[in-house]
Write an enzyme that holds these catalytic residues in place. Structure first.
Site, PDB file in Angstrom:
ATOM      1  N   SER A  39      15.569  20.165 -17.879  1.00 17.26           N
ATOM      2  CA  SER A  39      14.419  21.034 -18.094  1.00 17.26           C
ATOM      3  C   SER A  39      14.875  22.264 -18.848  1.00 17.26           C
ATOM      4  O   SER A  39      15.983  22.759 -18.624  1.00 17.26           O
ATOM      5  CB  SER A  39      13.826  21.442 -16.739  1.00 17.26           C
ATOM      6  OG  SER A  39      13.093  22.643 -16.880  1.00 17.26           O
TER       7      SER A  39
ATOM      8  N   HIS B 233       0.834  -1.215   0.000  1.00 16.01           N
ATOM      9  CA  HIS B 233       0.000   0.000   0.000  1.00 16.01           C
ATOM     10  C   HIS B 233       0.866   1.261   0.000  1.00 16.01           C
ATOM     11  O   HIS B 233       0.434   2.302   0.514  1.00 16.01           O
ATOM     12  CB  HIS B 233      -0.940   0.037   1.212  1.00 16.01           C
ATOM     13  CG  HIS B 233      -1.763  -1.198   1.382  1.00 16.01           C
ATOM     14  ND1 HIS B 233      -3.047  -1.324   0.887  1.00 16.01           N
ATOM     15  CD2 HIS B 233      -1.474  -2.387   1.961  1.00 16.01           C
ATOM     16  CE1 HIS B 233      -3.513  -2.535   1.171  1.00 16.01           C
ATOM     17  NE2 HIS B 233      -2.576  -3.202   1.820  1.00 16.01           N
TER      18      HIS B 233
ATOM     19  N   GLU C  11       9.462   7.479 -17.180  1.00 19.15           N
ATOM     20  CA  GLU C  11       8.117   7.996 -17.436  1.00 19.15           C
ATOM     21  C   GLU C  11       7.597   7.498 -18.780  1.00 19.15           C
ATOM     22  O   GLU C  11       6.429   7.145 -18.925  1.00 19.15           O
ATOM     23  CB  GLU C  11       8.135   9.531 -17.403  1.00 19.15           C
ATOM     24  CG  GLU C  11       8.417  10.080 -16.011  1.00 19.15           C
ATOM     25  CD  GLU C  11       8.849  11.545 -16.034  1.00 19.15           C
ATOM     26  OE1 GLU C  11       8.386  12.296 -16.905  1.00 19.15           O
ATOM     27  OE2 GLU C  11       9.674  11.918 -15.179  1.00 19.15           O
TER      28      GLU C  11
ATOM     29  N   LYS D 134      17.046  20.723 -12.836  1.00 25.07           N
ATOM     30  CA  LYS D 134      16.273  19.497 -13.021  1.00 25.07           C
ATOM     31  C   LYS D 134      17.041  18.387 -13.722  1.00 25.07           C
ATOM     32  O   LYS D 134      17.785  18.609 -14.664  1.00 25.07           O
ATOM     33  CB  LYS D 134      14.999  19.783 -13.853  1.00 25.07           C
ATOM     34  CG  LYS D 134      13.922  20.529 -13.111  1.00 25.07           C
ATOM     35  CD  LYS D 134      13.409  19.846 -11.850  1.00 25.07           C
ATOM     36  CE  LYS D 134      12.534  18.662 -12.133  1.00 25.07           C
ATOM     37  NZ  LYS D 134      11.217  19.057 -12.683  1.00 25.07           N
TER      38      LYS D 134
END
Ligand code: ARG
Length: 475
Positions: free
Chosen positions: A276, A155, A289, A282
């Protein structure tokens, strides 16, 4: 030139040609179409339907065309409808009238079904090889971190300590199941539809069994109507690919979480990260992803094909032309994602200290207290209750479980003697999980040894299949 003009007095309308045309995407079937034409030619010759002289000319032209297709010297043009008509044009340009001889006893219906099976087997073998490379990267990382404790989650909450190598090795099992499915898929896909003709077989003395053997298929279709309509192998391939995609998406999700500042477990290498355009600090795990995101597209392709097949009348219907783009796209997508994920896995470093520090936190050793009481013959329900009270006490005093005093332990349950401290360590918890498939160091060692031999067995199996397939293609 169309392959079916005889009974028509008008040329097809532009819109008809535009909608029917598939050559812009089915051109990649050309090598398989040429190879199955060679097999068909051999049968036409051996049955005496073509003289050895004509056969020899057609064979030479087919081989020349195969070379020209491979080098790009021959390509489809604006007026070709599909790969089959484009290649027949190529043959006729070389041979004149006799270029059309190969159509005897064959229809585009059995031809396209044969070509697509050959393509799918070829692409599936390339996929299996890439899956194995990813497994090898995962096994190597699992070995590297086979002694590194970390907290494990259920969980998404701290559950019990595990070895991080155990955490990584689980993905290899999932990919093993995918390879198993691929192996099994070959059994049903290795059936040749060539000889089914349009739908009813052929009145000519062909030998579907001989073409099946020549093309490396295990057998020939047992029913010609089923032979031209069966696209189960496409749907199954799309399911297998989707499942691989789903597995990759779960790897991707883990990498994304582990790379957050909050976790700080994963240091994804610069070569597998992106930056980025506005925030100079970044470093984003875009490969993870994309692995996560591409799964949606793969499931979409599966859904599209199953929906197209649902309720479709038997034998050939033009709807079946819609089987190709999703299949090509899914194989192409995996071919991009798998190496990127394998590279990301191989080059990610993990922060052992942070992972070790997380291992006992969030009361992840509470189960040890319950198991300790069970070993003292306390029924598990009561043991669970007592361990829960320890957690409540620790939570109230904002301490960890091992910081509870002896007196507090015995007050909660008389069997919670000072020996409890022996199990209230990450090391103790890990060492005790010795069951088959458990996270104890010895169990993990055995697991990794088994995994390595399973992955090598798959490697040997699929490389033998690949060798046989390329042997057939170049015969
Ligand atoms: N381009 C077609 C396909 O992909 C080839 C078969 C066409 N057959 C036919 N009878 N129109 O399915």
């Amino acid at each position: 030139m169309s392959l079916w003009g005889g009974r028509f007095s008008e040329e097809p309308a532009d819109a008809v040609f535009a909608l029917s045309r598939s050559v812009n995407f089915d051109w990649r079937l050309a090598p398989y179409d040429l190879r199955s034409s060679l097999a068909h030619l051999a049968v036409l010759e051996s049955s005496g339907l073509l003289t050895p002289e004509v056969s020899a000319k057609i064979r030479a032209a087919l081989l020349e065309l195969t070379h020209e297709v491979a080098t790009g010297a021959f390509r489809y043009n604006e007026s070709d409808e599909d790969v089959h008509s484009a290649l027949e044009r190529g043959l006729t340009e070389k041979l004149g009238e006799i270029g059309g001889s190969l159509r005897a006893g064959r229809s585009r219906n059995d031809q396209v079904a044969t070509d697509l099976r050959l393509y799918a087997m070829d692409a599936m073998l390339a996929t299996a090889e890439k899956i194995i490379h990813l497994q090898q990267a995962l096994v190597a990382k699992a070995e590297e971190y086979s002694d590194a404790p970390a907290v494990g989650f259920t969980h998404m909450q701290h559950a019990q300590p595990v070895l991080f190598g155990h955490e990584l090795a689980k993905h290899v099992h999932a990919l093993n199941r995918d390879l198993d499915r691929i192996d099994d898929w070959f059994i049903r896909t290795s059936v040749s539809p060539l000889g089914s003709g349009a739908l009813a077989g052929s009145s000519l003395p062909l030998s579907p069994e001989a073409t099946a053997t020549a093309l490396g298929f295990k057998k020939s279709a047992g029913n010609s109507i089923d032979g031209v309509s069966d696209r189960d192998f496409v749907a199954e391939a799309l399911f297998i690919i989707s499942m691989v995609g789903v597995h990759l998406s779960r790897i991707g999700e883990e990498w994304c979480i582990w790379a957050t500042t909050e976790f700080g477990w994963a240091k994804v290498s610069d070569s597998y990260s992106t930056g980025s355009s506005i925030m100079p600090q970044k470093k984003n795990p875009d490969m993870a992803e994309l692995a996560r995101g591409k799964a949606g597209r793969l499931v979409g392709n599966l859904t599209g094909v199953l929906t197209m097949l649902k309720g479709l009348p038997f034998a050939y219907n033009r709807d079946l032309q819609e089987d190709k783009e999703p299949l090509f796209d899914s194989f192409d997508t995996l071919a991009l994602v798998l190496p990127a994920v394998a590279g990301m896995v191989a080059t990610t470093e993990f922060d052992r200290d942070k992972m070790a520090a997380s291992a006992p936190t969030g009361y992840s050793l509470a189960t040890e207290i319950a198991d300790f009481l069970v070993r003292a013959h306390i029924p598990f329900a009561m043991a669970h209750e007592a361990a829960g009270k320890c957690v409540a006490l620790a939570e109230k005093n904002q301490i960890e479980l091992h910081e509870i005093s002896d007196a507090q332990f015995t007050a909660i349950h008389p069997s919670l003697t000072p020996e409890i401290r022996g199990v209230l360590t990450v090391e103790g918890a890990l060492n005790s999980r010795t069951t088959y498939g458990g996270t104890a160091p010895a169990a993990l060692g055995r697991q990794l040894a088994i995994l390595k031999s399973e992955v090598s067995a798959f490697e040997a199996n699929f490389s033998a299949k690949s060798k046989a397939f390329s042997g057939m293609m170049s015969a």
